[in-house]
Design a protein around this motif. Structure first.
Motif, PDB file in Angstrom:
ATOM      1  N   UNK A  63      17.546  48.916  59.021  1.00  0.00           N
ATOM      2  CA  UNK A  63      17.858  48.308  60.312  1.00  0.00           C
ATOM      3  C   UNK A  63      17.522  49.241  61.472  1.00  0.00           C
ATOM      4  N   UNK A  64      17.737  50.527  61.307  1.00  0.00           N
ATOM      5  CA  UNK A  64      17.403  51.500  62.358  1.00  0.00           C
ATOM      6  C   UNK A  64      15.906  51.548  62.596  1.00  0.00           C
ATOM      7  N   UNK A  65      15.133  51.525  61.512  1.00  0.00           N
ATOM      8  CA  UNK A  65      13.677  51.528  61.650  1.00  0.00           C
ATOM      9  C   UNK A  65      13.174  50.252  62.326  1.00  0.00           C
ATOM     10  N   UNK A  66      13.781  49.116  61.985  1.00  0.00           N
ATOM     11  CA  UNK A  66      13.380  47.858  62.619  1.00  0.00           C
ATOM     12  C   UNK A  66      13.652  47.897  64.118  1.00  0.00           C
ATOM     13  N   UNK A  67      14.783  48.448  64.512  1.00  0.00           N
ATOM     14  CA  UNK A  67      15.101  48.555  65.937  1.00  0.00           C
ATOM     15  C   UNK A  67      14.132  49.513  66.626  1.00  0.00           C
ATOM     16  N   UNK A  68      13.855  50.638  65.995  1.00  0.00           N
ATOM     17  CA  UNK A  68      12.938  51.622  66.583  1.00  0.00           C
ATOM     18  C   UNK A  68      11.515  51.079  66.700  1.00  0.00           C
ATOM     19  N   UNK A  69      11.130  50.205  65.797  1.00  0.00           N
ATOM     20  CA  UNK A  69       9.770  49.653  65.807  1.00  0.00           C
ATOM     21  C   UNK A  69       9.683  48.348  66.608  1.00  0.00           C
ATOM     22  N   UNK A  70      10.751  47.984  67.312  1.00  0.00           N
ATOM     23  CA  UNK A  70      10.803  46.760  68.137  1.00  0.00           C
ATOM     24  C   UNK A  70      10.543  45.498  67.324  1.00  0.00           C
ATOM     25  N   UNK A  71      11.073  45.455  66.116  1.00  0.00           N
ATOM     26  CA  UNK A  71      10.933  44.268  65.273  1.00  0.00           C
ATOM     27  C   UNK A  71      11.881  43.170  65.763  1.00  0.00           C
ATOM     28  N   UNK A  72      11.582  41.941  65.363  1.00  0.00           N
ATOM     29  CA  UNK A  72      12.471  40.831  65.689  1.00  0.00           C
ATOM     30  C   UNK A  72      13.787  41.055  64.944  1.00  0.00           C
ATOM     31  N   UNK A  73      14.920  41.036  65.648  1.00  0.00           N
ATOM     32  CA  UNK A  73      16.210  41.208  64.963  1.00  0.00           C
ATOM     33  C   UNK A  73      16.406  40.155  63.877  1.00  0.00           C
ATOM     34  N   UNK A  96       7.288  36.810  72.185  1.00  0.00           N
ATOM     35  CA  UNK A  96       7.688  38.116  71.645  1.00  0.00           C
ATOM     36  C   UNK A  96       9.201  38.264  71.772  1.00  0.00           C
ATOM     37  N   UNK A  97       9.832  38.689  70.688  1.00  0.00           N
ATOM     38  CA  UNK A  97      11.278  38.910  70.669  1.00  0.00           C
ATOM     39  C   UNK A  97      11.517  40.272  70.034  1.00  0.00           C
ATOM     40  N   UNK A  98      12.366  41.091  70.648  1.00  0.00           N
ATOM     41  CA  UNK A  98      12.660  42.411  70.096  1.00  0.00           C
ATOM     42  C   UNK A  98      14.073  42.822  70.485  1.00  0.00           C
ATOM     43  N   UNK A  99      14.593  43.772  69.773  1.00  0.00           N
ATOM     44  CA  UNK A  99      15.926  44.288  70.059  1.00  0.00           C
ATOM     45  C   UNK A  99      15.879  45.352  71.137  1.00  0.00           C
ATOM     46  N   UNK A 100      16.716  45.194  72.162  1.00  0.00           N
ATOM     47  CA  UNK A 100      16.855  46.217  73.198  1.00  0.00           C
ATOM     48  C   UNK A 100      17.834  47.295  72.753  1.00  0.00           C
ATOM     49  N   UNK A 101      18.838  46.869  72.011  1.00  0.00           N
ATOM     50  CA  UNK A 101      19.862  47.769  71.478  1.00  0.00           C
ATOM     51  C   UNK A 101      20.374  47.123  70.207  1.00  0.00           C
ATOM     52  N   UNK A 116      21.820  43.664  71.863  1.00  0.00           N
ATOM     53  CA  UNK A 116      21.091  42.848  72.835  1.00  0.00           C
ATOM     54  C   UNK A 116      19.632  42.709  72.436  1.00  0.00           C
ATOM     55  N   UNK A 117      19.068  41.534  72.747  1.00  0.00           N
ATOM     56  CA  UNK A 117      17.663  41.262  72.439  1.00  0.00           C
ATOM     57  C   UNK A 117      16.951  40.802  73.700  1.00  0.00           C
ATOM     58  N   UNK A 118      15.630  40.874  73.666  1.00  0.00           N
ATOM     59  CA  UNK A 118      14.808  40.418  74.789  1.00  0.00           C
ATOM     60  C   UNK A 118      13.744  39.460  74.272  1.00  0.00           C
ATOM     61  N   UNK A 119      13.280  38.593  75.172  1.00  0.00           N
ATOM     62  CA  UNK A 119      12.263  37.613  74.822  1.00  0.00           C
ATOM     63  C   UNK A 119      11.301  37.488  75.999  1.00  0.00           C
ATOM     64  N   UNK A 120      10.027  37.459  75.686  1.00  0.00           N
ATOM     65  CA  UNK A 120       9.019  37.096  76.681  1.00  0.00           C
ATOM     66  C   UNK A 120       8.141  36.018  76.066  1.00  0.00           C
ATOM     67  N   UNK A 121       7.670  35.115  76.919  1.00  0.00           N
ATOM     68  CA  UNK A 121       6.816  34.033  76.443  1.00  0.00           C
ATOM     69  C   UNK A 121       6.004  33.488  77.623  1.00  0.00           C
ATOM     70  N   UNK A 122       4.819  33.017  77.349  1.00  0.00           N
ATOM     71  CA  UNK A 122       4.001  32.324  78.351  1.00  0.00           C
ATOM     72  C   UNK A 122       4.133  30.838  78.060  1.00  0.00           C
ATOM     73  N   UNK A 123       4.736  30.119  78.998  1.00  0.00           N
ATOM     74  CA  UNK A 123       4.879  28.675  78.870  1.00  0.00           C
ATOM     75  C   UNK A 123       3.757  27.993  79.644  1.00  0.00           C
ATOM     76  N   UNK A 124       3.031  27.113  78.994  1.00  0.00           N
ATOM     77  CA  UNK A 124       1.985  26.340  79.664  1.00  0.00           C
ATOM     78  C   UNK A 124       2.649  25.077  80.215  1.00  0.00           C
ATOM     79  N   UNK A 125       2.616  24.967  81.567  1.00  0.00           N
ATOM     80  CA  UNK A 125       3.257  23.838  82.256  1.00  0.00           C
ATOM     81  C   UNK A 125       2.256  23.275  83.268  1.00  0.00           C
TER      82      UNK A 125
END
Length: 167
Positions: A105-115, A140-145, A148-157
């Motif tokens: 789990x520590x490696x996944x967090x350090x590598x910005x893997x999806x929680x 893209x979804x990754x763990x901030x801590x 907490x998690x973060x998400x970015x996405x490009x929505x076509x509208x």
């Protein structure tokens, strides 16, 4: 330079005298203190990697103290001083097995893997169902801590940004 098997042989056969009663008494105190500390951390260890790490440390210390008590009593009553290095190897095995998931789990967090608790296909499906969204890119979804998690996405509208209420 002596080979490792020779050193292991010495550890099991040329052991020093060990005061079984003294080490058992001190380790028994360790069981109480570390065991209570582990119990205090148990509830929070489910959702936070840092608290889980502290909990596993206290639980491992409790197990080590228990192993020392058992080895000390065994040496006191039987004179089997080889129990000391045997218990050391058992403790190492328990700690490695018990902390393997923490390392992963520590490696996944350090590598910005999806929680692990995040369902990416469900999020993607939800975004596609939003009114005005025709496509999505670069989700893209990754763990901030550890909590907490973060998400970015490009929505076509095609009709443009519908305003802050949409966000």
């Amino acid at each position: 330079m002596e080979q490792l098997p020779g050193k292991l042989f010495i550890a099991f056969h040329n052991h020093p005298y060990i005061a079984g009663l003294t080490i058992s008494s001190v380790a028994a105190i360790g069981i109480v203190i570390n065991g209570l500390s582990a119990l205090l951390l148990l509830k929070g260890s489910k959702g936070d990697l840092n608290i889980r790490s502290a909990y596993l440390h206290m639980a491992a210390d409790t197990a080590v103290s228990l192993a020392v008590v058992l080895a000390g009593i065994g040496m006191l009553y039987t004179g089997w001083y080889w129990l000391d290095p045997v218990m050391s190897l058992v403790i190492v095995a328990i700690i490695v097995i018990g902390t393997w998931g923490l390392l992963r789990d520590s490696l996944q967090l350090a590598m910005s893997a999806v929680p692990a608790q995040i369902d990416v296909p469900a999020i993607s499906d939800y975004l596609y169902q939003l009114k005005g969204v025709t496509d999505i890119h670069d989700l893209h979804i990754w763990g901030l801590s550890t909590t907490e998690s973060a998400l970015t996405v490009h929505l076509v509208m095609p009709n443009g940004h519908p305003g802050d209420a949409f966000m």
